[in-house]
Design a protein around this motif. Structure first.
Motif, short mmCIF file in Angstrom:
data_model
loop_
_atom_site.label_atom_id
_atom_site.label_comp_id
_atom_site.label_asym_id
_atom_site.label_seq_id
_atom_site.Cartn_x
_atom_site.Cartn_y
_atom_site.Cartn_z
N PHE A 26 70.07 25.93 14.86
CA PHE A 26 69.74 24.64 15.23
C PHE A 26 68.47 24.53 15.64
O PHE A 26 67.72 25.43 15.77
N LYS A 27 67.98 23.14 15.79
CA LYS A 27 66.56 22.70 16.39
C LYS A 27 66.68 22.51 17.45
O LYS A 27 67.61 21.69 17.99
N THR A 28 65.67 22.83 18.57
CA THR A 28 65.23 22.36 19.83
C THR A 28 64.93 20.69 19.87
O THR A 28 64.49 20.31 18.61
N THR A 29 64.70 20.37 20.76
CA THR A 29 64.20 18.83 20.99
C THR A 29 62.91 18.77 20.46
O THR A 29 62.47 17.91 20.06
N SER A 30 62.22 19.79 20.58
CA SER A 30 60.71 19.96 20.19
C SER A 30 60.46 20.50 18.71
O SER A 30 59.35 20.70 18.51
N GLY A 31 61.83 20.71 18.03
CA GLY A 31 61.91 20.95 16.67
C GLY A 31 61.58 22.76 16.30
O GLY A 31 61.59 22.86 15.14
N ASP A 32 61.81 23.34 17.32
CA ASP A 32 61.75 24.87 16.98
C ASP A 32 63.31 25.25 16.75
O ASP A 32 64.30 24.79 17.19
N VAL A 33 63.22 26.24 15.83
CA VAL A 33 64.64 26.64 15.16
C VAL A 33 64.83 27.69 16.06
O VAL A 33 64.16 28.62 16.65
N ARG A 34 66.30 27.58 16.71
CA ARG A 34 67.04 28.87 17.44
C ARG A 34 68.18 29.09 16.41
O ARG A 34 68.99 28.47 15.85
#
Length: 82
Positions: A26-34
């Protein structure tokens, strides 16, 4: 797009080892992939960034060679204390 998808086998090569199956990307609210990995033995979940994990990939020929090496070694094994 992530280099991982749900169902991939991965591991954390640096620091503590974490052989796992990817259960979420998924992507965090800041757009980083986790990446969420589920530890194979104990089913614990851990969230990683993509740089922390690598795919588990074993070439079939490499597996055959390693198995042959193990078989050859075990047949010739003689404990040193005998």
């Amino acid at each position: 797009m992530s280099k991982f998808k749900v169902g991939d086998k991965a591991w954390k090569p640096k620091g503590y080892k974490f052989p796992c199956t990817i259960v979420s990307v998924f992507k965090t609210t800041s757009g980083d992939v986790r990446i969420v990995g589920e530890l194979d033995d104990y089913k614990m979940l851990h969230i990683f960034n993509e740089k922390q994990l690598e795919h588990i990939e074993l070439d079939q020929e490499e597996m055959i060679e390693k198995n042959e090496e193990i078989l050859a070694t075990s047949q010739n094994y003689k404990p040193s204390n005998l």
